[in-house]
Design an enzyme around this catalytic site. Structure first.
Site, PDB file in Angstrom:
ATOM      1  N   TYR A   1      -5.887   6.563  -0.499  1.00  0.00           N
ATOM      2  CA  TYR A   1      -5.041   4.790  -0.552  1.00  0.00           C
ATOM      3  C   TYR A   1      -6.141   4.058   0.614  1.00  0.00           C
ATOM      4  CZ  TYR A   1      -2.434   1.150   1.745  1.00  0.00           C
ATOM      5  OH  TYR A   1      -2.085  -0.162   1.987  1.00  0.00           O
TER       6      TYR A   1
ATOM      7  N   THR B   1      -5.636  -2.676   5.181  1.00  0.00           N
ATOM      8  CA  THR B   1      -4.944  -1.200   6.673  1.00  0.00           C
ATOM      9  C   THR B   1      -5.535  -0.619   7.645  1.00  0.00           C
ATOM     10  OG1 THR B   1      -3.478   0.594   5.741  1.00  0.00           O
ATOM     11  CG2 THR B   1      -5.529  -0.465   4.605  1.00  0.00           C
TER      12      THR B   1
ATOM     13  N   HIS C   1       8.726   4.577   4.601  1.00  0.00           N
ATOM     14  CA  HIS C   1       8.627   3.874   5.409  1.00  0.00           C
ATOM     15  C   HIS C   1      10.295   4.565   6.606  1.00  0.00           C
ATOM     16  CE1 HIS C   1       6.119   1.964   2.975  1.00  0.00           C
ATOM     17  NE2 HIS C   1       5.586   2.336   4.308  1.00  0.00           N
TER      18      HIS C   1
ATOM     19  N   ARG D   1       4.183  15.295   8.694  1.00  0.00           N
ATOM     20  CA  ARG D   1       3.627  15.511   7.609  1.00  0.00           C
ATOM     21  C   ARG D   1       2.299  15.332   7.503  1.00  0.00           C
ATOM     22  NH1 ARG D   1       5.704   9.804   5.592  1.00  0.00           N
ATOM     23  NH2 ARG D   1       4.390   8.873   7.075  1.00  0.00           N
TER      24      ARG D   1
ATOM     25  N   ASP E   1       2.350 -10.809 -10.762  1.00  0.00           N
ATOM     26  CA  ASP E   1       3.154  -9.610 -10.456  1.00  0.00           C
ATOM     27  C   ASP E   1       3.303  -9.302 -11.562  1.00  0.00           C
ATOM     28  OD1 ASP E   1       4.498  -8.495  -7.234  1.00  0.00           O
ATOM     29  OD2 ASP E   1       4.908  -7.595  -9.203  1.00  0.00           O
TER      30      ASP E   1
ATOM     31  N   PHE F   1       9.506  13.889  10.967  1.00  0.00           N
ATOM     32  CA  PHE F   1       8.799  14.768  11.146  1.00  0.00           C
ATOM     33  C   PHE F   1       7.372  14.912  11.945  1.00  0.00           C
ATOM     34  CE2 PHE F   1       8.681  12.198   5.844  1.00  0.00           C
ATOM     35  CZ  PHE F   1       9.721  13.203   5.645  1.00  0.00           C
TER      36      PHE F   1
ATOM     37  N   ASN G   1      -6.013   0.247 -10.169  1.00  0.00           N
ATOM     38  CA  ASN G   1      -5.138  -0.686  -9.778  1.00  0.00           C
ATOM     39  C   ASN G   1      -5.865  -1.257  -8.883  1.00  0.00           C
ATOM     40  OD1 ASN G   1      -2.491  -1.605 -10.210  1.00  0.00           O
ATOM     41  ND2 ASN G   1      -2.838  -1.662  -8.075  1.00  0.00           N
TER      42      ASN G   1
END
Ligand code: UDP
Length: 329
Positions: free
Chosen positions: A145, A121, A193, A284, A30, A210, A96
Site C-alpha cells: 500500500y 500517506t 480502524h 498486529r 467513483d 493489538f 488500482n
C-alpha cells in the site's frame, strides 16, 4: 468544475461536502467498490454535485469525464487503502492505485488539466527513524500500500518536470471523526480502524487491542489522530495554493500530538458513558510503535489550521456510529 475521484469514500466525501458548502461545482468519479451511493445521495442535497460511476482502470471512462465536463483541477482520493490486504493481494493495489492513477494523469495531460491534489500517506515513511516525522524523513514504505502511494508521488514529480503538471501530495496520518452534523461519516466494510472498532464493540464482538508490549508510555501504539473535517480543509487550502500558482509540493497532515491506543479507548468509554468490552491480542503485523506528524510545513505554507481535538473526533464518530448501527443513513 473540480473533479473528485473517490468522493463516495470517507475522506473524499467530507472534502466534497466542504467544497459544496463553499459553493464549488463538483463532479465525483467513483467506482463504488468501497464507497457508498447513499453518501452521494446525501451530498447531492448540499450543492451542485454531478456523479459518474466509473473505474480509473478504464481509461475511456475517465477520458469521457474530461471530454464532457470543463474540469479545472482534480482531487484524487480513489484508492484501496487496507495495508493487510495489500500484502496478500498486491496485484489489486498496484493495478488500482498505480495504473488507475496513470490513466487519470494521462487524461489530465490530454485535456490540459495541470493541477492535482493527491491523497498520500504516512505509510510512505515506513518505520520511523525519528518522531515527530517531518517531510524530510526518508520514505521507505514497508508494505505494498505504502509502495503504491510513493510510486504515485514519484510519477507526479516526473510529470511535473516534464509536463508542468502541478501536484500537492497530502500525507495523512490517522484520520478520525465524522461530519459535525452527522450527515456523513466513516463507513468501511470491513472496518479495520481503531476508533470505529472501539465504538461499535459489543459483548458478542469485543474490541481487540493489538499489542501491549511496545516501547511507549503505556505499551500500546501511539498515533496522531487528525479530524476528518480539519483534513477536508487541508484539501481546500492545497487547491488554493495551486490556484495561486504554487509549485509541486508535499505536506504531512496531523496534529503533532500522539495518543496511545489505551488513551483512545478510554476517551471512547467516557464519550459513550459505558464500559466497552475489551480483549488483548498480540501485536498486529506491520504496526510501528509511534507515528506522529510534524505539521509545521502545512501550517506555514498552506495556512492550514487544524483545531479539532481527539475528543471532538470521537464525539462525532460516536454519533455517526449510532446512525450506521441503526441503518439511518
Ligand atoms: N488497533 C487495535 N484494534 C483494532 C484496530 C486498530 O488495537 O481493531 C490499533 C492498531 O494496532 C494501531 C492503532 O490501533 O496501533 C491504529 O490502527 P488503525 O488501523 O486505526 O490505523 P493505522 O495506524 O494502522 O493506519
Amino acid at each position: 468544475m473540480i473533479l473528485i475521484t473517490g468522493g463516495a469514500g470517507y475522506i473524499g466525501s467530507h472534502t466534497t461536502m466542504a467544497l459544496l458548502e463553499k459553493g464549488e461545482d463538483i463532479i465525483v468519479f467513483d467506482s463504488l467498490d468501497t464507497g457508498h451511493i447513499e453518501t452521494i445521495e446525501t451530498l447531492k442535497n448540499y450543492g451542485n454535485l454531478k456523479f459518474v460511476k466509473g473505474n480509473l482502470k478504464n481509461l475511456d471512462e475517465i477520458r469521457g469525464v474530461f471530454m464532457s465536463n470543463k474540469i479545472d483541477s482534480v482531487i484524487h482520493f480513489a484508492a484501496f487503502s487496507q495495508v493487510g490486504e495489500s500484502v496478500t493481494n498486491p496485484q489489486k493495489y498496484y493495478y488500482n492505485n498505480v495504473y488507475g492513477t496513470l490513466n487519470l494523469l494521462n487524461a489530465m495531460l490530454e485535456f490540459g488539466v495541470k493541477k492535482i491534489v493527491f491523497s498520500s500517506t504516512a505509510a510512505t515513511y515506513g518505520e520511523p527513524e525519528y518522531t515527530p516525522i517531518d517531510e524530510s524523513h526518508p520514505q521507505n514504505p514497508i508494505n505494498p500500500y505504502g509502495n503504491t502511494k510513493l510510486m504515485v508521488e514519484k510519477i507526479m514529480d516526473d510529470y511535473n518536470k516534464a509536463y508542468g503538471l502541478k501536484s500537492v501530495r497530502l500525507r495523512y496520518f490517522n484520520v478520525a471523526g465524522a461530519d459535525t452534523n452527522t450527515r456523513i461519516g466513516e463507513w468501511h466494510e470491513p472496518e479495520t480502524h481503531l476508533i470505529p472498532n472501539v465504538l461499535k464493540a459489543t459483548k458478542e464482538q469485543t474490541f481487540k487491542l493489538f499489542g501491549t508490549d511496545y516501547n511507549t508510555i503505556d505499551g500500546t501504539c501511539v498515533r496522531d489522530y487528525i479530524n476528518v473535517e480539519d483534513l477536508a480543509q487541508a484539501h481546500i487550502c492545497a487547491l488554493m495554493y495551486l490556484n495561486n500558482g504554487g509549485e509541486t509540493n508535499y505536506f504531512n497532515l496531523g496534529t503533532k500530538t500522539g495518543n496511545s491506543v489505551k488513551e483512545v479507548f478510554s476517551v471512547c468509554e467516557k464519550i459513550k458513558g459505558e464500559k466497552i468490552p475489551l480483549e488483548y491480542l498480540p501485536r498486529r503485523e506491520g504496526d510501528p510503535a509511534i507515528l506522529v506528524a510534524d505539521n509545521t510545513k502545512a501550517k506555514q505554507i498552506l495556512n492550514w489550521n487544524p483545531n479539532k481535538s481527539l475528543e471532538d473526533s470521537i464525539k462525532t464518530a460516536n454519533e455517526w456510529n449510532k446512525i450506521l448501527t441503526n441503518k439511518q443513513y
